[in-house]
Design a protein around this motif. Structure first.
Motif, PDB file in Angstrom:
ATOM      1  N   VAL A  50      56.968  60.976  71.159  1.00 56.63           N
ATOM      2  CA  VAL A  50      57.378  62.373  71.316  1.00 56.63           C
ATOM      3  C   VAL A  50      56.139  63.256  71.167  1.00 56.63           C
ATOM      4  N   GLU A  51      56.291  64.508  71.516  1.00 56.68           N
ATOM      5  CA  GLU A  51      55.193  65.463  71.393  1.00 56.68           C
ATOM      6  C   GLU A  51      55.388  66.302  70.145  1.00 56.68           C
ATOM      7  N   VAL A  52      54.374  66.342  69.304  1.00 56.54           N
ATOM      8  CA  VAL A  52      54.381  67.186  68.114  1.00 56.54           C
ATOM      9  C   VAL A  52      53.364  68.305  68.315  1.00 56.54           C
ATOM     10  N   LYS A  53      53.832  69.519  68.163  1.00 58.07           N
ATOM     11  CA  LYS A  53      52.939  70.663  68.382  1.00 58.07           C
ATOM     12  C   LYS A  53      51.752  70.599  67.426  1.00 58.07           C
ATOM     13  N   GLY A  54      50.553  70.654  67.979  1.00 55.46           N
ATOM     14  CA  GLY A  54      49.339  70.575  67.184  1.00 55.46           C
ATOM     15  C   GLY A  54      48.704  69.211  67.198  1.00 55.46           C
ATOM     16  N   SER A  55      49.432  68.200  67.667  1.00 52.42           N
ATOM     17  CA  SER A  55      48.879  66.843  67.719  1.00 52.42           C
ATOM     18  C   SER A  55      48.279  66.594  69.097  1.00 52.42           C
ATOM     19  N   PRO A  56      47.033  66.093  69.163  1.00 55.36           N
ATOM     20  CA  PRO A  56      46.413  65.866  70.486  1.00 55.36           C
ATOM     21  C   PRO A  56      47.013  64.665  71.219  1.00 55.36           C
ATOM     22  N   LYS A  57      47.697  63.796  70.483  1.00 53.83           N
ATOM     23  CA  LYS A  57      48.251  62.585  71.091  1.00 53.83           C
ATOM     24  C   LYS A  57      49.756  62.533  70.852  1.00 53.83           C
ATOM     25  N   PRO A  58      50.480  61.812  71.707  1.00 54.73           N
ATOM     26  CA  PRO A  58      51.910  61.619  71.429  1.00 54.73           C
ATOM     27  C   PRO A  58      52.093  60.803  70.150  1.00 54.73           C
ATOM     28  N   VAL A  59      53.223  61.019  69.483  1.00 56.22           N
ATOM     29  CA  VAL A  59      53.483  60.423  68.173  1.00 56.22           C
ATOM     30  C   VAL A  59      54.660  59.450  68.269  1.00 56.22           C
ATOM     31  N   ALA A  60      54.535  58.299  67.623  1.00 56.91           N
ATOM     32  CA  ALA A  60      55.650  57.340  67.552  1.00 56.91           C
ATOM     33  C   ALA A  60      56.695  57.900  66.595  1.00 56.91           C
ATOM     34  N   SER A  61      57.826  58.322  67.124  1.00 60.32           N
ATOM     35  CA  SER A  61      58.813  59.032  66.309  1.00 60.32           C
ATOM     36  C   SER A  61      59.500  58.128  65.284  1.00 60.32           C
ATOM     37  N   CYS A  62      59.486  56.819  65.482  1.00 60.60           N
ATOM     38  CA  CYS A  62      60.155  55.931  64.528  1.00 60.60           C
ATOM     39  C   CYS A  62      59.336  55.736  63.262  1.00 60.60           C
ATOM     40  N   ALA A  63      58.028  55.996  63.348  1.00 59.59           N
ATOM     41  CA  ALA A  63      57.136  55.672  62.237  1.00 59.59           C
ATOM     42  C   ALA A  63      56.621  56.892  61.492  1.00 59.59           C
ATOM     43  N   MET A  64      56.965  58.093  61.931  1.00 55.24           N
ATOM     44  CA  MET A  64      56.494  59.292  61.243  1.00 55.24           C
ATOM     45  C   MET A  64      57.679  60.040  60.651  1.00 55.24           C
ATOM     46  N   ALA A  65      57.557  60.394  59.382  1.00 47.64           N
ATOM     47  CA  ALA A  65      58.631  61.113  58.698  1.00 47.64           C
ATOM     48  C   ALA A  65      58.462  62.612  58.860  1.00 47.64           C
ATOM     49  N   VAL A  66      59.554  63.321  58.698  1.00 46.63           N
ATOM     50  CA  VAL A  66      59.523  64.780  58.790  1.00 46.63           C
ATOM     51  C   VAL A  66      58.589  65.362  57.734  1.00 46.63           C
ATOM     52  N   LYS A  67      58.576  64.766  56.549  1.00 49.53           N
ATOM     53  CA  LYS A  67      57.738  65.282  55.464  1.00 49.53           C
ATOM     54  C   LYS A  67      56.244  65.128  55.757  1.00 49.53           C
ATOM     55  N   ASP A  68      55.895  64.262  56.744  1.00 46.02           N
ATOM     56  CA  ASP A  68      54.474  64.057  57.077  1.00 46.02           C
ATOM     57  C   ASP A  68      53.935  65.115  58.035  1.00 46.02           C
ATOM     58  N   LEU A  69      54.809  65.963  58.582  1.00 46.04           N
ATOM     59  CA  LEU A  69      54.363  66.990  59.520  1.00 46.04           C
ATOM     60  C   LEU A  69      53.892  68.237  58.772  1.00 46.04           C
ATOM     61  N   ARG A  70      52.878  68.860  59.317  1.00 48.56           N
ATOM     62  CA  ARG A  70      52.374  70.094  58.710  1.00 48.56           C
ATOM     63  C   ARG A  70      53.069  71.296  59.335  1.00 48.56           C
ATOM     64  N   PRO A  71      53.355  72.328  58.550  1.00 53.88           N
ATOM     65  CA  PRO A  71      53.938  73.547  59.124  1.00 53.88           C
ATOM     66  C   PRO A  71      52.908  74.290  59.970  1.00 53.88           C
ATOM     67  N   GLY A  72      53.371  75.295  60.698  1.00 56.63           N
ATOM     68  CA  GLY A  72      52.483  76.100  61.517  1.00 56.63           C
ATOM     69  C   GLY A  72      51.552  76.947  60.661  1.00 56.63           C
ATOM     70  N   PRO A  73      50.621  77.667  61.294  1.00 58.41           N
ATOM     71  CA  PRO A  73      49.628  78.467  60.541  1.00 58.41           C
ATOM     72  C   PRO A  73      50.258  79.537  59.672  1.00 58.41           C
ATOM     73  N   ASN A  74      51.412  80.014  60.028  1.00 64.37           N
ATOM     74  CA  ASN A  74      52.107  81.035  59.241  1.00 64.37           C
ATOM     75  C   ASN A  74      53.337  80.479  58.543  1.00 64.37           C
ATOM     76  N   GLY A  75      53.339  79.176  58.328  1.00 63.13           N
ATOM     77  CA  GLY A  75      54.461  78.543  57.639  1.00 63.13           C
ATOM     78  C   GLY A  75      55.648  78.234  58.523  1.00 63.13           C
ATOM     79  N   GLU A  76      55.468  78.290  59.853  1.00 60.07           N
ATOM     80  CA  GLU A  76      56.575  77.976  60.750  1.00 60.07           C
ATOM     81  C   GLU A  76      56.963  76.498  60.629  1.00 60.07           C
ATOM     82  N   PRO A  77      58.224  76.182  60.887  1.00 61.97           N
ATOM     83  CA  PRO A  77      58.630  74.771  60.846  1.00 61.97           C
ATOM     84  C   PRO A  77      57.904  73.969  61.920  1.00 61.97           C
ATOM     85  N   PRO A  78      57.672  72.691  61.685  1.00 56.18           N
ATOM     86  CA  PRO A  78      57.041  71.848  62.708  1.00 56.18           C
ATOM     87  C   PRO A  78      57.882  71.818  63.978  1.00 56.18           C
ATOM     88  N   VAL A  79      57.205  71.713  65.113  1.00 51.84           N
ATOM     89  CA  VAL A  79      57.885  71.720  66.406  1.00 51.84           C
ATOM     90  C   VAL A  79      57.697  70.359  67.075  1.00 51.84           C
TER      91      VAL A  79
END
Length: 693
Positions: A50-79
């Protein structure tokens, strides 16, 4: 809870959720090959990118947890985006890699029509490949009589390896080599030894592992699919019976988290060839020591003549291990109208008494309740053979939740480590009296489960064993208001339902041992009862499906319907009422057992008052209302267990538990008629011999 935005939808999910799980909350469809909800994360197929906003490469969605994502520059939820051109191109690239070495076997592959790779190549792949090199070829492996291998098709998702290691607990499969040379194989290319090995067929997303007995038999669209209930053990696994015409061709699991999750044992899956072997398809009458074919009217006439000449006290009935609730109800009703009090369903002589309350003979904590257990004490049972899927559940509690397991009985390989306390009743009594260090461990447990097997209850000290087990449970605070930890593990699918109906000796009646004693009875009805040896003397009426022990001893044979050939009710070891549907019709002149008893009742002058299955069920539900609550467990009272635990019992020193005489693969007439089960037993015997050496 953590906030995340998936495809423009904001939602709150647990922070430990993977991106794949979070995306599915929005209804997004994420393809996958290696990921499975009940196995550990491997992350090696990369199909779930899947595509994670801010990541230069696609991410394997089965192996990454929601808690591992960083919020946006102003604290926005990960996209996270799952449908963008970036994701589409990434998935097409992954599919192109997966198909580099995959052979063009689809027209001749048994997985065709239900293949994940085939489906996802159509949905997410491209229309061409840039690779023109020769494809890799891998030698097929022998891994036993049940699973067929075509390893050139393998995409190394490792689902089979993880299942064998994590769920089955028998690490038969592993990977050798690296990169393009990687292969899935058994160690030293020996047969798999797990009783759950057939589940790798369902797990394999391609045609690398398929059913060897079913190979080249049918395509999935040719088969009628019927939801039913398994009777090979007392777990009541939910199954799907696939048939073509009047022949059952395969049996697959249905998902039910409360019972079998999505696993079934090999005996459940592959016993279908026994359904068409050694079948009884017409009535028989014994003349001059030999059985000859007869008409229904003639067979009924012979039975009526014998019954009319016998006193009610000299007539008895035994219900077998595979029969349904409806036919036991009809048999008990018929015996009651004839004035017969000699009846029993406990072929093995288990000391279970319905008068003590339902909680004294069911798996009270429930099967799903094992997930909450922090201590499990197994008494006189080998759950790996008695209920393989339940054993996988115990292993799950041990592996994931840290539950401690202890055993009193046979010191067998149960696929998990345990504290071995002793072999017999002496150990059980000392534990019930509070002696030994393990008694303190029991008292400290918050959710203890005491599992009592039929091998412990079937011996001469069965009643004492049950009372001692109840005392242990009471002393460990397992008999409290919110937790009943006493669990009786049955082997026979029919046992709990028959006990619910009270199919035990009535006032002054004989039990199984009394009925099969020489000279005890003049007429004995065997309803699918094949596990008892009836001596000469009594006139035996056998009603069943196979030419097994009961039919060999019978004077009259009435052919019945197997579990796949009737609409029927069964109650599993935890007391859950379940209904199975008819997939095919019985062979020849065989009929559903309740209908045979209804027709026989007319000839015997004790007419049963129901002419259809719906009428029978109305009578059943009126007499026993809890059978009307399908897929539910009637609440049980633990007061009977408290009084049972307070009983004074005496046991002779050195008393041990009975050892089951039958192999796991030969536990009932259908399994004994199966050539596949015979082959599995031979392979298992050789494996045990090699292990001993």
């Amino acid at each position: 809870m953590a906030k995340i935005i998936v495809d423009g939808i904001e939602l709150d999910v647990p922070p430990e959720f993977t991106l794949l799980q979070a995306a599915e909350q929005t209804g997004a469809e994420i393809p996958r090959f290696c990921f499975h909800e009940r196995l550990s994360v491997a992350g090696n197929c990369r199909m779930c990118l899947v595509e994670v906003k801010g990541s230069p490469k696609p991410v394997a969605s089965c192996a990454m947890a929601v808690k591992d994502l960083r919020p946006g520059p102003n604290g926005e939820p990960p996209v996270v985006n799952t449908r963008t051109p970036f994701v589409k191109k990434a998935r097409e690239g992954v599919m192109e890699f997966l198909l580099i070495n995959h052979p063009l076997d689809c027209p001749i592959c048994d997985q065709g029509g239900e293949c994940d790779l085939q489906d996802q190549a159509m949905a997410y792949g491209s229309d061409s490949s840039r690779f023109a090199e020769n494809k890799r070829a891998v030698e097929d492996k022998y891994i036993g009589p049940l699973v067929k291998t075509t390893m050139t098709r393998c995409i190394q998702c490792t689902r089979c390896v993880r299942f064998s290691t994590e769920v089955a607990g028998v690490p038969d499969l592993g990977a050798i080599g690296r990169g393009e040379d990687m292969e899935i194989t058994t160690y030293l290319e020996s047969a798999m030894t797990s009783e759950l090995q057939g589940n790798v067929i369902d797990l394999c997303p391609v045609g690398a592992l398929t059913s060897k007995p079913y190979a080249f038999t049918a395509r999935p669209w040719e088969l009628s699919k019927t939801e039913s209930i398994d009777v090979m053990d007392a777990l009541g696994s939910n199954i799907r019976v696939d048939a073509r015409g009047r022949e059952v061709l395969r049996i697959l699991p249905r998902e039910n988290d409360d019972v079998n999750e999505e696993w079934i044992s090999d005996k459940t899956r592959f016993v279908w060839d026994g359904l068409k072997s050694q079948r009884l398809d017409r009535p028989y009458v014994r003349e001059n020591g030999r059985l000859r074919p007869a008409s229904w009217a003639e067979a009924f006439g012979v039975i009526a003549k014998r019954v009319s000449a016998a006193q009610p006290g000299r007539i008895g009935a035994i219900a077998g291990d595979l029969v349904s609730v409806e036919e036991v109800f009809a048999l008990k009703d018929l015996m009651g109208r004839l004035g017969v009090s000699n009846m029993d369903c406990r072929q093995d002589g288990a000391a279970l008494d319905p008068s003590l309350g339902r909680s004294s003979y069911i798996f009270n904590p429930t099967i799903a309740g094992l997930d909450e257990a922090d201590l499990i004490l197994i008494i006189g049972s080998n759950p790996r053979h008695d209920a393989p899927v339940l054993n996988a559940r115990i292993r799950k509690a041990w592996r994931l939740n840290g539950a401690r397991v202890a055993v009193i009985g046979a010191n067998a390989d149960l696929t998990y480590s345990y504290d071995y306390l002793g072999a017999g009743v002496d150990t059980l009594k000392s534990l019930a009296d509070g002696s030994g260090s393990f008694a303190d461990v029991l008292k400290k447990a918050k959710r203890p489960v005491v599992i009592v097997g039929q091998d412990a209850l079937a011996g001469g000290e069965g009643a004492a064993v049950l009372a001692l087990a109840a005392r242990i449970a009471s002393g460990a605070n397992a008999l409290s208001g919110d937790w009943n930890g006493l669990a009786v593990l049955h082997k026979a699918a029919a046992r709990v339902g028959a006990l619910d109906l009270g199919f035990v000796p009535q006032s002054g009646g004989l039990d199984v041992a009394g009925m099969i004693a020489p000279g005890a009875l003049d007429v004995l009805f065997l309803l699918g009862a094949d596990e008892v040896e009836v001596p000469a003397g009594a006139f035996v009426v056998y009603q069943g499906t196979h030419g097994d022990r009961g039919a060999n001893r019978a004077d009259v044979i009435l052919p019945g319907a197997a579990y796949t050939e009737k609409n029927a009710t069964w109650v599993n070891t935890e007391g859950r009422v379940q209904i199975g549907a008819r997939a095919v019709f019985p062979p020849g002149e065989a009929r559903e057992d309740w209908a045979v008893l209804r027709a026989l009742s007319d000839v015997l002058g004790a007419r049963l008052p129901y002419d259809s299955l719906s009428e029978l069920r109305r009578a059943l539900y009126a007499a026993h209302p809890h059978f009307a609550a399908i897929d539910a467990i009637a609440p049980s009272d633990i007061d009977g267990l408290r009084s049972l635990s307070a009983r004074d019992v005496t046991v002779p020193a050195g008393a041990g538990f009975r050892t089951a005489s039958d192999s796991f693969y030969f536990s009932n007439p259908i399994a004994r008629a199966s050539a596949l089960m015979a082959e599995c037993a031979a392979v298992s015997g050789r494996a045990a011999l090699q292990a001993a050496e």
